[in-house]
Design a protein around this motif. Structure first.
Motif, PDB file in Angstrom:
ATOM      1  N   ASP A   1     -24.046   0.278   9.787  1.00  0.00           N
ATOM      2  CA  ASP A   1     -25.443  -0.057  10.081  1.00  0.00           C
ATOM      3  C   ASP A   1     -26.107   1.053  10.888  1.00  0.00           C
ATOM      4  O   ASP A   1     -27.233   1.454  10.605  1.00  0.00           O
ATOM      5  CB  ASP A   1     -25.535  -1.357  10.875  1.00  0.00           C
ATOM      6  CG  ASP A   1     -25.086  -2.554  10.075  1.00  0.00           C
ATOM      7  OD1 ASP A   1     -25.205  -2.506   8.838  1.00  0.00           O
ATOM      8  OD2 ASP A   1     -24.616  -3.518  10.689  1.00  0.00           O
ATOM      9  N   THR A   2     -25.415   1.526  11.899  1.00  0.00           N
ATOM     10  CA  THR A   2     -25.956   2.575  12.754  1.00  0.00           C
ATOM     11  C   THR A   2     -26.210   3.847  11.955  1.00  0.00           C
ATOM     12  O   THR A   2     -27.269   4.463  12.078  1.00  0.00           O
ATOM     13  CB  THR A   2     -24.982   2.869  13.913  1.00  0.00           C
ATOM     14  OG1 THR A   2     -24.758   1.667  14.643  1.00  0.00           O
ATOM     15  CG2 THR A   2     -25.530   3.921  14.840  1.00  0.00           C
TER      16      THR A   2
ATOM     17  N   ILE B   1     -27.690   9.265   9.715  1.00  0.00           N
ATOM     18  CA  ILE B   1     -26.657  10.244  10.040  1.00  0.00           C
ATOM     19  C   ILE B   1     -25.359   9.788   9.390  1.00  0.00           C
ATOM     20  O   ILE B   1     -25.255   8.662   8.905  1.00  0.00           O
ATOM     21  CB  ILE B   1     -26.480  10.426  11.565  1.00  0.00           C
ATOM     22  CG1 ILE B   1     -26.125   9.117  12.247  1.00  0.00           C
ATOM     23  CG2 ILE B   1     -27.725  11.039  12.173  1.00  0.00           C
ATOM     24  CD1 ILE B   1     -25.836   9.259  13.734  1.00  0.00           C
ATOM     25  N   ASN B   2     -24.372  10.652   9.388  1.00  0.00           N
ATOM     26  CA  ASN B   2     -23.097  10.363   8.756  1.00  0.00           C
ATOM     27  C   ASN B   2     -22.280   9.379   9.588  1.00  0.00           C
ATOM     28  O   ASN B   2     -22.354   9.382  10.822  1.00  0.00           O
ATOM     29  CB  ASN B   2     -22.311  11.672   8.591  1.00  0.00           C
ATOM     30  CG  ASN B   2     -21.168  11.543   7.630  1.00  0.00           C
ATOM     31  OD1 ASN B   2     -20.475  10.535   7.605  1.00  0.00           O
ATOM     32  ND2 ASN B   2     -20.956  12.581   6.851  1.00  0.00           N
ATOM     33  N   MET B   3     -21.487   8.545   8.913  1.00  0.00           N
ATOM     34  CA  MET B   3     -20.625   7.589   9.623  1.00  0.00           C
ATOM     35  C   MET B   3     -19.620   8.307  10.514  1.00  0.00           C
ATOM     36  O   MET B   3     -19.290   7.817  11.599  1.00  0.00           O
ATOM     37  CB  MET B   3     -19.865   6.703   8.629  1.00  0.00           C
ATOM     38  CG  MET B   3     -20.716   5.669   7.985  1.00  0.00           C
ATOM     39  SD  MET B   3     -19.872   4.492   6.905  1.00  0.00           S
ATOM     40  CE  MET B   3     -18.213   4.985   6.834  1.00  0.00           C
ATOM     41  N   ASN B   4     -19.128   9.453  10.076  1.00  0.00           N
ATOM     42  CA  ASN B   4     -18.172  10.212  10.889  1.00  0.00           C
ATOM     43  C   ASN B   4     -18.804  10.687  12.193  1.00  0.00           C
ATOM     44  O   ASN B   4     -18.138  10.749  13.226  1.00  0.00           O
ATOM     45  CB  ASN B   4     -17.633  11.405  10.102  1.00  0.00           C
ATOM     46  CG  ASN B   4     -16.803  10.969   8.925  1.00  0.00           C
ATOM     47  OD1 ASN B   4     -16.179   9.922   8.960  1.00  0.00           O
ATOM     48  ND2 ASN B   4     -16.819  11.762   7.872  1.00  0.00           N
ATOM     49  N   THR B   5     -20.085  11.006  12.164  1.00  0.00           N
ATOM     50  CA  THR B   5     -20.798  11.400  13.379  1.00  0.00           C
ATOM     51  C   THR B   5     -20.885  10.231  14.342  1.00  0.00           C
ATOM     52  O   THR B   5     -20.702  10.396  15.550  1.00  0.00           O
ATOM     53  CB  THR B   5     -22.207  11.905  13.028  1.00  0.00           C
ATOM     54  OG1 THR B   5     -22.107  12.954  12.076  1.00  0.00           O
ATOM     55  CG2 THR B   5     -22.935  12.386  14.261  1.00  0.00           C
ATOM     56  N   VAL B   6     -21.153   9.056  13.811  1.00  0.00           N
ATOM     57  CA  VAL B   6     -21.224   7.854  14.651  1.00  0.00           C
ATOM     58  C   VAL B   6     -19.870   7.590  15.302  1.00  0.00           C
ATOM     59  O   VAL B   6     -19.781   7.370  16.512  1.00  0.00           O
ATOM     60  CB  VAL B   6     -21.687   6.625  13.832  1.00  0.00           C
ATOM     61  CG1 VAL B   6     -21.637   5.363  14.675  1.00  0.00           C
ATOM     62  CG2 VAL B   6     -23.073   6.849  13.268  1.00  0.00           C
ATOM     63  N   MET B   7     -18.807   7.649  14.505  1.00  0.00           N
ATOM     64  CA  MET B   7     -17.468   7.383  15.041  1.00  0.00           C
ATOM     65  C   MET B   7     -17.070   8.416  16.084  1.00  0.00           C
ATOM     66  O   MET B   7     -16.531   8.065  17.133  1.00  0.00           O
ATOM     67  CB  MET B   7     -16.442   7.342  13.911  1.00  0.00           C
ATOM     68  CG  MET B   7     -16.569   6.105  13.059  1.00  0.00           C
ATOM     69  SD  MET B   7     -15.198   5.841  11.928  1.00  0.00           S
ATOM     70  CE  MET B   7     -15.236   7.296  10.927  1.00  0.00           C
TER      71      MET B   7
END
Length: 53
Positions: A28-29, A35-41
């Motif tokens: 969701d974020t 932005i990419n999910m990897n950036t969020v993680m």
């Protein structure tokens, strides 16, 4: 300044933390902030645990 990558814009890292504290998931974020999910993680992993309280 014009940023090529959305994740480098000022305030994005703080918004990731705010959304995590409000119960938004990683996907969701990433979708909302574009932005990419990897950036969020990686942003969430780099924060000290006490910043989530």
């Amino acid at each position: 300044l014009v940023y090529t990558h959305k994740a480098h814009e000022p305030g994005i890292k703080e918004r990731v933390i705010d959304m995590a504290l409000n119960g938004s998931g990683i996907r969701d974020t990433a979708r909302v902030l574009k932005i990419n999910m990897n950036t969020v993680m990686s942003t969430l992993k780099k924060r000290p645990p006490k910043s989530f309280r």
